[in-house]
Write a protein that holds these residues in place. Structure first.
Motif, PDB file in Angstrom:
ATOM      1  N   PHE A 152       0.807  -1.156   0.194  1.00 52.74           N
ATOM      2  CA  PHE A 152       0.038  -0.230  -0.063  1.00 52.74           C
ATOM      3  C   PHE A 152       0.625   1.365   0.064  1.00 52.74           C
ATOM      4  O   PHE A 152       0.517   2.160  -0.677  1.00 52.74           O
ATOM      5  CB  PHE A 152      -0.860  -0.016   1.457  1.00 52.74           C
ATOM      6  CG  PHE A 152      -2.006  -0.862   1.021  1.00 52.74           C
ATOM      7  CD1 PHE A 152      -3.084  -0.325   0.301  1.00 52.74           C
ATOM      8  CD2 PHE A 152      -2.155  -2.081   1.676  1.00 52.74           C
ATOM      9  CE1 PHE A 152      -4.595  -1.243   0.180  1.00 52.74           C
ATOM     10  CE2 PHE A 152      -3.310  -2.867   1.577  1.00 52.74           C
ATOM     11  CZ  PHE A 152      -4.341  -2.503   0.776  1.00 52.74           C
ATOM     12  N   ILE A 153       1.863   1.242   0.789  1.00 54.24           N
ATOM     13  CA  ILE A 153       2.778   2.497   0.886  1.00 54.24           C
ATOM     14  C   ILE A 153       3.564   2.920  -0.557  1.00 54.24           C
ATOM     15  O   ILE A 153       3.740   3.653  -0.864  1.00 54.24           O
ATOM     16  CB  ILE A 153       3.767   2.215   2.149  1.00 54.24           C
ATOM     17  CG1 ILE A 153       3.330   2.217   3.309  1.00 54.24           C
ATOM     18  CG2 ILE A 153       4.870   3.222   1.862  1.00 54.24           C
ATOM     19  CD1 ILE A 153       2.481   3.646   3.743  1.00 54.24           C
ATOM     20  N   ASP A 154       3.800   1.824  -1.191  1.00 57.33           N
ATOM     21  CA  ASP A 154       4.476   2.060  -2.431  1.00 57.33           C
ATOM     22  C   ASP A 154       3.501   2.861  -3.439  1.00 57.33           C
ATOM     23  O   ASP A 154       4.045   3.669  -4.038  1.00 57.33           O
ATOM     24  CB  ASP A 154       4.751   0.636  -3.008  1.00 57.33           C
ATOM     25  CG  ASP A 154       6.073  -0.096  -2.322  1.00 57.33           C
ATOM     26  OD1 ASP A 154       6.760   0.601  -1.677  1.00 57.33           O
ATOM     27  OD2 ASP A 154       6.552  -1.027  -2.605  1.00 57.33           O
ATOM     28  N   ILE A 155       2.335   2.294  -3.496  1.00 56.44           N
ATOM     29  CA  ILE A 155       1.224   2.993  -4.234  1.00 56.44           C
ATOM     30  C   ILE A 155       1.157   4.330  -3.745  1.00 56.44           C
ATOM     31  O   ILE A 155       0.975   5.329  -4.683  1.00 56.44           O
ATOM     32  CB  ILE A 155      -0.036   2.468  -4.278  1.00 56.44           C
ATOM     33  CG1 ILE A 155       0.133   0.746  -4.982  1.00 56.44           C
ATOM     34  CG2 ILE A 155      -1.140   3.176  -5.081  1.00 56.44           C
ATOM     35  CD1 ILE A 155      -1.148   0.126  -4.977  1.00 56.44           C
ATOM     36  N   ALA A 156       1.049   4.808  -2.621  1.00 59.82           N
ATOM     37  CA  ALA A 156       0.755   5.989  -1.845  1.00 59.82           C
ATOM     38  C   ALA A 156       1.969   6.854  -2.198  1.00 59.82           C
ATOM     39  O   ALA A 156       1.782   8.087  -2.627  1.00 59.82           O
ATOM     40  CB  ALA A 156       0.443   5.991  -0.294  1.00 59.82           C
ATOM     41  N   LYS A 157       3.005   6.387  -2.116  1.00 63.86           N
ATOM     42  CA  LYS A 157       4.235   7.018  -2.493  1.00 63.86           C
ATOM     43  C   LYS A 157       4.344   7.666  -3.728  1.00 63.86           C
ATOM     44  O   LYS A 157       4.762   8.588  -4.183  1.00 63.86           O
ATOM     45  CB  LYS A 157       5.686   6.545  -1.865  1.00 63.86           C
ATOM     46  CG  LYS A 157       5.941   6.660  -0.516  1.00 63.86           C
ATOM     47  CD  LYS A 157       7.210   5.722  -0.099  1.00 63.86           C
ATOM     48  CE  LYS A 157       7.584   5.940   1.325  1.00 63.86           C
ATOM     49  NZ  LYS A 157       8.933   5.244   1.532  1.00 63.86           N
ATOM     50  N   ASN A 158       3.983   6.665  -4.560  1.00 66.57           N
ATOM     51  CA  ASN A 158       3.918   7.129  -6.090  1.00 66.57           C
ATOM     52  C   ASN A 158       3.040   8.100  -6.407  1.00 66.57           C
ATOM     53  O   ASN A 158       3.218   8.864  -7.331  1.00 66.57           O
ATOM     54  CB  ASN A 158       3.633   5.626  -6.850  1.00 66.57           C
ATOM     55  CG  ASN A 158       3.866   5.912  -8.316  1.00 66.57           C
ATOM     56  OD1 ASN A 158       5.040   6.407  -9.033  1.00 66.57           O
ATOM     57  ND2 ASN A 158       2.929   5.738  -9.124  1.00 66.57           N
ATOM     58  N   LYS A 159       1.748   8.084  -5.812  1.00 65.83           N
ATOM     59  CA  LYS A 159       0.764   8.927  -6.176  1.00 65.83           C
ATOM     60  C   LYS A 159       1.309  10.418  -5.655  1.00 65.83           C
ATOM     61  O   LYS A 159       0.802  11.490  -6.075  1.00 65.83           O
ATOM     62  CB  LYS A 159      -0.612   8.425  -5.457  1.00 65.83           C
ATOM     63  CG  LYS A 159      -1.080   7.608  -6.289  1.00 65.83           C
ATOM     64  CD  LYS A 159      -2.387   6.751  -5.482  1.00 65.83           C
ATOM     65  CE  LYS A 159      -3.225   7.661  -5.067  1.00 65.83           C
ATOM     66  NZ  LYS A 159      -4.447   6.886  -4.151  1.00 65.83           N
ATOM     67  N   TYR A 160       1.669  10.395  -4.417  1.00 63.59           N
ATOM     68  CA  TYR A 160       2.031  11.654  -3.405  1.00 63.59           C
ATOM     69  C   TYR A 160       3.477  11.893  -3.145  1.00 63.59           C
ATOM     70  O   TYR A 160       3.813  11.629  -1.947  1.00 63.59           O
ATOM     71  CB  TYR A 160       1.151  11.742  -2.550  1.00 63.59           C
ATOM     72  CG  TYR A 160      -0.417  11.559  -2.947  1.00 63.59           C
ATOM     73  CD1 TYR A 160      -1.291  12.760  -3.556  1.00 63.59           C
ATOM     74  CD2 TYR A 160      -1.144  10.543  -2.309  1.00 63.59           C
ATOM     75  CE1 TYR A 160      -2.224  12.566  -3.905  1.00 63.59           C
ATOM     76  CE2 TYR A 160      -2.700  10.608  -2.631  1.00 63.59           C
ATOM     77  CZ  TYR A 160      -3.209  11.592  -3.456  1.00 63.59           C
ATOM     78  OH  TYR A 160      -4.440  11.366  -3.997  1.00 63.59           O
ATOM     79  N   PRO A 161       4.216  11.840  -3.843  1.00 62.84           N
ATOM     80  CA  PRO A 161       5.741  11.776  -3.767  1.00 62.84           C
ATOM     81  C   PRO A 161       6.570  12.910  -2.770  1.00 62.84           C
ATOM     82  O   PRO A 161       7.340  12.727  -2.325  1.00 62.84           O
ATOM     83  CB  PRO A 161       6.710  12.070  -5.235  1.00 62.84           C
ATOM     84  CG  PRO A 161       5.436  12.475  -6.085  1.00 62.84           C
ATOM     85  CD  PRO A 161       4.074  12.236  -5.360  1.00 62.84           C
ATOM     86  N   ASN A 162       5.661  13.893  -2.802  1.00 58.95           N
ATOM     87  CA  ASN A 162       5.888  15.064  -1.878  1.00 58.95           C
ATOM     88  C   ASN A 162       5.680  14.935  -0.352  1.00 58.95           C
ATOM     89  O   ASN A 162       5.646  15.547   0.575  1.00 58.95           O
ATOM     90  CB  ASN A 162       5.720  16.375  -2.446  1.00 58.95           C
ATOM     91  CG  ASN A 162       6.116  16.682  -3.614  1.00 58.95           C
ATOM     92  OD1 ASN A 162       7.410  16.366  -3.961  1.00 58.95           O
ATOM     93  ND2 ASN A 162       5.583  17.238  -4.526  1.00 58.95           N
ATOM     94  N   SER A 163       4.695  14.001  -0.035  1.00 60.66           N
ATOM     95  CA  SER A 163       4.095  13.643   1.341  1.00 60.66           C
ATOM     96  C   SER A 163       5.088  12.654   2.100  1.00 60.66           C
ATOM     97  O   SER A 163       5.802  11.770   1.328  1.00 60.66           O
ATOM     98  CB  SER A 163       2.741  13.083   1.139  1.00 60.66           C
ATOM     99  OG  SER A 163       1.853  14.167   0.572  1.00 60.66           O
ATOM    100  N   THR A 164       4.813  12.491   3.429  1.00 61.08           N
ATOM    101  CA  THR A 164       5.535  11.728   4.084  1.00 61.08           C
ATOM    102  C   THR A 164       4.579  10.517   4.536  1.00 61.08           C
ATOM    103  O   THR A 164       3.608  10.547   4.966  1.00 61.08           O
ATOM    104  CB  THR A 164       6.062  12.268   5.446  1.00 61.08           C
ATOM    105  OG1 THR A 164       6.574  13.600   5.170  1.00 61.08           O
ATOM    106  CG2 THR A 164       6.680  11.394   6.479  1.00 61.08           C
ATOM    107  N   PHE A 165       5.434   9.321   4.275  1.00 57.18           N
ATOM    108  CA  PHE A 165       4.810   8.005   4.516  1.00 57.18           C
ATOM    109  C   PHE A 165       5.715   7.347   5.384  1.00 57.18           C
ATOM    110  O   PHE A 165       6.819   7.026   5.182  1.00 57.18           O
ATOM    111  CB  PHE A 165       4.378   7.281   3.229  1.00 57.18           C
ATOM    112  CG  PHE A 165       3.342   7.915   2.417  1.00 57.18           C
ATOM    113  CD1 PHE A 165       1.918   7.918   2.870  1.00 57.18           C
ATOM    114  CD2 PHE A 165       3.328   8.902   1.223  1.00 57.18           C
ATOM    115  CE1 PHE A 165       0.955   8.385   2.224  1.00 57.18           C
ATOM    116  CE2 PHE A 165       2.701   9.463   0.760  1.00 57.18           C
ATOM    117  CZ  PHE A 165       1.114   9.392   0.972  1.00 57.18           C
TER     118      PHE A 165
END
Length: 212
Positions: A91-104
């Motif tokens: 899940f985190i990989d997809i989230a980071k790809n969508k919002y690369p400027n956010s912190t996960f």
């Protein structure tokens, strides 16, 4: 509960993601029209705590693919600094790809919570609605342990939802919690400063827990 009991729930959600992709079904929410309603109720903890006009940090615990971030952006919640956390790297990989400027963060907070800072608010949407094949006691044990950790990581408050027991029938795979049991646990173990919301038309309720 066995040490890895809750990880069976994580595996279930990863299977949903594999089957349905980055959609509401991919995080096992059956009705798209109910998704934003849950977000609105969850985020409302900030307004109720008279913090609507202040810049606040918000941890989306169990963020999945960061659908909440998209909701906050659409609704122009510019005062919220969003951070996502999930135990699943998929899940985190997809989230980071969508919002690369956010912190996960990809971390199991029950293994180690020292690797993440404290936040003004924590939202736990859908973390405790499904128990899958876990018994009620196993899920309750997981729930109480995790809630205690989250209480220690929030500065102002957190919100979570569970399935209601005031329904015509209950599903064995869902986590139905009585209001009495929930209130007793919070009052005795954490705080008496909480609000229970049962006013938004779904077969669940949301709880706001505040720190003063």
């Amino acid at each position: 509960m066995k040490e890895d009991g809750y990880k069976k729930i994580v595996k279930h959600y990863e299977n949903c993601l594999k089957k349905h992709g980055d959609t509401h079904l991919g995080v096992d929410w059956p009705k798209l029209e109910d998704v934003d309603k849950r977000y609105e109720v969850m985020v409302d903890i900030i307004r109720i705590n008279n913090d609507s006009d202040n810049k606040v940090s918000l941890l989306d615990f169990g963020c999945g693919t960061a659908h909440l971030f998209g909701f906050l952006d659409r609704k122009n919640y510019h005062n919220i600094s969003y951070i996502g956390l999930d135990i699943s790297q998929k899940f985190i990989d997809i989230a980071k790809n969508k919002y690369p400027n956010s912190t996960f963060y990809c971390v199991d907070i029950l293994d180690s919570n020292k690797s993440i800072p404290n936040f003004d608010y924590v939202i736990m949407n859908g973390i405790f609605t499904e128990k899958r094949e876990l018994s009620f006691d196993e899920m309750w044990n997981y729930f109480t342990k995790l809630i205690a950790v989250i209480y220690s990581k929030t500065k102002k408050g957190f919100a979570f939802n569970v399935m209601s027991k005031t329904v015509e029938w209950e599903r064995d795979d869902l986590f139905h919690v009585s209001l009495d049991a929930l209130s007793d646990f919070l009052s005795k173990k954490l705080t008496r400063n909480f609000i229970i919301r049962n006013d938004y038309g779904l077969f669940e309720y949301t709880v706001y827990v505040f720190k003063k």
